[in-house]
Design an enzyme around this catalytic site. Structure first.
Site, PDB file in Angstrom:
ATOM      1  N   ARG A 190       0.864  -1.276  -0.157  1.00 49.18           N
ATOM      2  CA  ARG A 190       0.103  -0.067   0.033  1.00 49.18           C
ATOM      3  C   ARG A 190       0.936   1.035   0.045  1.00 49.18           C
ATOM      4  O   ARG A 190       1.886   1.488   0.783  1.00 49.18           O
ATOM      5  CB  ARG A 190      -0.936  -0.041   1.259  1.00 49.18           C
ATOM      6  CG  ARG A 190      -1.772  -1.236   1.233  1.00 49.18           C
ATOM      7  CD  ARG A 190      -2.655  -1.152   2.582  1.00 49.18           C
ATOM      8  NE  ARG A 190      -3.667  -2.351   2.472  1.00 49.18           N
ATOM      9  CZ  ARG A 190      -4.619  -2.764   3.166  1.00 49.18           C
ATOM     10  NH1 ARG A 190      -4.948  -1.944   4.091  1.00 49.18           N
ATOM     11  NH2 ARG A 190      -5.435  -3.849   3.052  1.00 49.18           N
ATOM     12  N   ARG A 224       2.394   0.892  10.147  1.00 49.03           N
ATOM     13  CA  ARG A 224       1.807   1.303   8.975  1.00 49.03           C
ATOM     14  C   ARG A 224       3.111   1.308   7.916  1.00 49.03           C
ATOM     15  O   ARG A 224       3.997   2.030   7.942  1.00 49.03           O
ATOM     16  CB  ARG A 224       1.464   2.700   8.870  1.00 49.03           C
ATOM     17  CG  ARG A 224       0.690   3.439   7.901  1.00 49.03           C
ATOM     18  CD  ARG A 224       0.111   4.541   7.994  1.00 49.03           C
ATOM     19  NE  ARG A 224      -0.849   4.677   9.169  1.00 49.03           N
ATOM     20  CZ  ARG A 224      -2.404   4.320   8.822  1.00 49.03           C
ATOM     21  NH1 ARG A 224      -2.717   4.005   7.867  1.00 49.03           N
ATOM     22  NH2 ARG A 224      -2.984   4.240  10.162  1.00 49.03           N
ATOM     23  N   GLU A 271      -6.339  -1.107  15.374  1.00 50.88           N
ATOM     24  CA  GLU A 271      -6.795  -2.035  14.468  1.00 50.88           C
ATOM     25  C   GLU A 271      -5.929  -2.989  13.964  1.00 50.88           C
ATOM     26  O   GLU A 271      -4.863  -2.751  13.686  1.00 50.88           O
ATOM     27  CB  GLU A 271      -7.621  -1.351  12.931  1.00 50.88           C
ATOM     28  CG  GLU A 271      -7.945  -2.324  11.902  1.00 50.88           C
ATOM     29  CD  GLU A 271      -8.183  -1.448  10.681  1.00 50.88           C
ATOM     30  OE1 GLU A 271      -8.345  -0.322  10.668  1.00 50.88           O
ATOM     31  OE2 GLU A 271      -8.401  -2.102   9.466  1.00 50.88           O
ATOM     32  N   SER A 302     -10.213  -6.259  10.016  1.00 48.63           N
ATOM     33  CA  SER A 302     -11.342  -5.714   9.608  1.00 48.63           C
ATOM     34  C   SER A 302     -12.193  -6.703   8.690  1.00 48.63           C
ATOM     35  O   SER A 302     -11.602  -7.315   7.813  1.00 48.63           O
ATOM     36  CB  SER A 302     -10.973  -4.494   8.693  1.00 48.63           C
ATOM     37  OG  SER A 302     -12.048  -3.702   8.325  1.00 48.63           O
ATOM     38  N   ARG A 319       1.057  -6.378  12.341  1.00 47.53           N
ATOM     39  CA  ARG A 319       0.509  -5.754  13.597  1.00 47.53           C
ATOM     40  C   ARG A 319       0.300  -6.740  14.789  1.00 47.53           C
ATOM     41  O   ARG A 319       0.395  -6.292  15.855  1.00 47.53           O
ATOM     42  CB  ARG A 319      -0.827  -4.964  13.177  1.00 47.53           C
ATOM     43  CG  ARG A 319      -0.663  -3.842  12.315  1.00 47.53           C
ATOM     44  CD  ARG A 319      -2.024  -2.924  12.298  1.00 47.53           C
ATOM     45  NE  ARG A 319      -1.793  -1.740  11.474  1.00 47.53           N
ATOM     46  CZ  ARG A 319      -2.755  -0.954  11.170  1.00 47.53           C
ATOM     47  NH1 ARG A 319      -3.804  -0.926  11.570  1.00 47.53           N
ATOM     48  NH2 ARG A 319      -2.234   0.149  10.265  1.00 47.53           N
TER      49      ARG A 319
END
Length: 424
Positions: A262, A277, A349, A352, A390
């Site tokens: 990403r 991130r 988070e 999801s 994560r």
RNA sequence: GGAGAGCUGGCCGAGUGGUCGAAGGCACUUCCCUGCUAAGGAAGCAUACGGGCUUAAAUCUGUAUCGAGGGUUCGAAUCCCUCGCUCUCCGCCA
């Protein structure tokens, strides 16, 4: 993509629902386009019918050896008008299509209304954050002496890339293996190995394109362009693109462990420290292709499949129902799983899980043959089970010891040669 | 990288300018026949979109679709161009 019929028949209601999630739909433009489309399409089809008819007559007359010059004269002027109408129709349809491709999905009625993540609703909270009797460090500081190397990652590739060495790298691999084994062996998903580069059609199918091109990494090769997958939701869901699967095949449950790429455009300055991130991270993804009547049931199950990983790792977390303003483009309903990060003193988070209903299926033309033998759009769901990077962060922070070592979670010991502590 | 072959409905496969949305077969659905499993007969059986009718469905009707896009033509699965993909042989290669 929304059903264009819904927009034609019930425009006001659709506009109102889109407004709930902060999307302003240009109803006037849509109506104008639709009106012209209808006129032009009807006229075009009439002309085509006339041409087909006349051509057929020419064929028959010629077969009988009759004179055809009279009929030829009749059809003479038809071509130009038809060509112009066809061109305009194509244009209009493309405009409508482009418009629709950029409209997000409608939220499910059970989704809390809100503008941002502050309006998300906590559904449940599992596990109790550990009480530390020493000064805790964040995962970057815990990991640095153990093999988590941000400087070398930056040297090799730039910001938001990380190199892992030794037992940290092994722990990372163990987490992924454990997740994949759990999803396949306990939850019935079929393990897949998928391409990491995909074409534009695939990304249009799952909704990343055309609207979110800036979030993707792409590669030009010869004359073709390929994109690095931002999640294996793309490859797994696209397996049913342009397919009509038999009723008995549902539900299709797929999982894969892949890297995700990403660009993180628009998040400059956020989470710059550590590996929260990254431009590249690993994820074990779950995808389900289901009968439309079963999709909300499946959504709850999938949340459970992700939760089981966190429970097995004994990481405290909470389940959050995303509000209308915070949900992703293609989702009607989304649950986030947020893991406890002691150094940030908050939940972050880590997974999801979304139901997209027929939104992706319509773009993908992914269908099944229903009880009456007719093709019908499937519902698609996707969820992380879990984001591996994560999870590593969460383990480092929650399992850190006063002496700087990190305890290996019990369920991982089989994957780590029974190693109990990761030490410098 | 070089040379060649191919891409038609759920599948196989015919079709090289006209009444072809597409023969035939397989599979599937319904019915008939036959005392079991088997065999035989009849019919049906693509998708998308538009329009009419309708509360809706069924249905009727039009258009498009023979890998994709463009072109020639009154008319294209069929001829021409570009692209994509698959396969075979050679070379290279983890």
């Amino acid at each position: 993509m929304l059903d264009i019929q819904a927009l034609r028949n019930d425009l006001d209601s659709v506009v109102a629902q889109l407004h709930k999630r902060g999307f302003a739909f240009d109803a006037a433009k849509f109506t104008a386009l639709e009106q012209e489309r209808k006129t032009v399409q009807t006229r075009t089809q009439d002309l085509q019918a006339k041409r087909n008819n006349t051509s057929k007559q020419i064929g028959m007359a010629k077969a009988k050896g009759e004179d055809i010059s009279a009929i030829m004269a009749e059809v003479a002027g038809l071509g130009d008008q038809l060509k112009a109408d066809e061109a305009r129709l194509t244009e209009l349809q493309k405009e409508l299509q482009d418009m629709l491709l950029n409209v997000p999905n409608l939220p499910h009625e059970s989704v809390p209304q809100g503008k941002s993540e502050e309006d998300n609703v906590e559904v449940r909270r599992i596990g109790t954050p550990r009480v530390f009797d020493f000064e805790i460090k964040d995962h970057a500081d815990v990991g640095a002496p153990l093999g988590l190397d941000f400087d070398t990652g930056a040297k090799l590739s730039g910001a938001r890339f990380t190199l892992m060495r030794g037992h940290i790298a092994k722990l990372h691999r163990a987490l992924a293996q454990f997740m994949l084994d759990t999803q396949t062996e306990k939850h019935g998903y079929t393990e897949c190995y998928t391409p990491y580069m995909v074409n534009a059609e695939s990304l249009i199918g799952t909704g990343q394109l055309p609207k979110f091109e800036e979030d993707l990494f792409s590669l030009n090769h010869n004359d073709s362009k390929l994109y690095l997958i931002p999640t294996s939701e793309v490859t797994l869901t696209n397996t049913v693109r342009d397919e009509i699967v038999p009723l008995e095949a549902l539900p299709i449950k797929l999982t894969a462990h892949t890297p995700c790429f990403r660009s993180e455009a628009g998040s400059y300055g956020r989470d710059t420290k550590g590996m929260i991130r990254q431009h590249q991270f690993d994820k074990v993804e779950m995808v389900q292709i289901v009968h439309p009547e079963k999709s909300y049931e499946a959504l709850e199950q999938m949340v459970g499949h992700a939760e089981n990983i966190l429970q097995a790792l004994e990481l405290p977390y909470r389940v959050v129902s995303l509000c209308t303003g915070d949900m992703g483009f293609g989702a009607t309903k989304t649950y986030d799983l947020e893991v406890w990060l002691p150094a940030q003193n908050t939940y972050r988070e880590i997974s999801s899980v979304s139901n997209c209903e027929a939104f992706q299926a319509r773009r993908l033309q992914a269908r099944f043959r229903n009880e009456n033998g007719k093709p019908e759009l499937v519902h698609t769901l996707n969820g992380s089970g879990l984001a591996v990077g994560r999870t590593l962060v969460a383990v480092l922070e929650n399992y850190q010891q006063a002496d700087g070592s990190v305890k290996v979670p019990q369920v991982l010991s089989a994957y780590m040669n029974n190693l109990e502590y990761i030490k410098a």
